[in-house]
Design an enzyme around this catalytic site. Structure first.
Site: not given
Ligand code: SAH
Length: 222
Positions: A70
């Site tokens: 993010s």
């Molecule tokens: N805060 C994280 C954001 C990652 S992007 C960072 O800074 O790295 C969002 C993440 O949400 C992804 O890794 C994706 O795989 C996850 N995601 C999406 N839907 C999800 C779900 N239903 N359960 C768990 N994770 C999920």
């Protein structure tokens, strides 16, 4: 060597990081606790070596598997909204661990973090990154976050890093009375708004904040 890697140099030095913090302040982040934790947390260790020089730009960056780390402003904003009006929170559930950057920020500000991710290799990366920072108050689960994490519920805070079309029922149920959830919610046209949902004795209070762009909230495991 490891210490040098954490400290960074050139485009990953403390000076570069301080510039990012100045940028966050310009954009309206005011919570000193959040700014300080983001100032001392090396974001470059969360991205691939080839992207390290861009780690302190205020942008989302690819972390593989079609996902992104993010944008720093969004991490700061979500954390600030979560902690507004409280000194700290005991138990926070995070959905969407990704590379673990937001997890690491949270872990330095709250009691315990429970973080759920549906893509296993990303969870593995996150574990490595947060171990490097010696953060011990994080539990990880490889699961579909739509179900929350019943075993440790209720949570004082819930932070969701992917955008669903509606707030999953289990997450609402696992929020403690007085607890707050920060979540990007998509409307029928795909426009997303950052919402803060507070659980009251009598129901849920919803507030709308920034327009945002998150990866979609997907169901099932990969
Ligand atoms: N805060 C994280 C954001 C990652 S992007 C960072 O800074 O790295 C969002 C993440 O949400 C992804 O890794 C994706 O795989 C996850 N995601 C999406 N839907 C999800 C779900 N239903 N359960 C768990 N994770 C999920």
């Amino acid at each position: 060597m490891m210490q040098r890697h954490l400290q960074g140099s050139g485009m990953t030095s403390q000076r570069t990081r301080d510039r990012l913090i100045a940028r966050l302040i310009e954009k309206g982040i005011t919570d000193e606790r959040v700014l300080e934790v983001m100032r001392v947390t090396p974001r470059h260790i969360f991205v691939d070596e080839a992207l390290a020089s861009r780690a302190y730009e205020d942008t989302a960056l690819p972390i593989g598997y079609n996902q992104t780390i993010s944008q720093p402003y969004i991490v700061a904003r979500m954390t600030e909204l979560l902690l507004e009006n409280v000194e700290t929170l005991n138990k926070v559930l995070e959905i969407g661990t990704g590379c673990g950057y937001q997890t690491a920020i949270l872990a330095q500000l709250v009691g315990d973090v429970y973080s759920v991710e549906r893509i296993l290799p990303l969870q593995r990366k996150a574990k490595i990154h947060t171990e490097l920072l010696k953060l011990k108050n994080i539990r990880y689960s490889y699961s579909d976050g739509s179900w929350g994490w019943e075993e440790y519920a209720p949570f004082d805070g819930i932070l969701v890093a992917a955008a669903p079309n509606s707030v999953p029922e289990a997450l609402l149920q696992q929020l403690a009375i007085g607890g707050v959830m920060i979540i990007p919610v998509s409307d029928q046209f795909g426009y997303q708004t950052l919402q803060r949902i507070t659980r009251l004795e009598s129901g849920f209070h919803v507030e709308d904040f920034d327009p945002v762009i998150f990866v979609p909230f997907l169901t099932g495991k990969e």
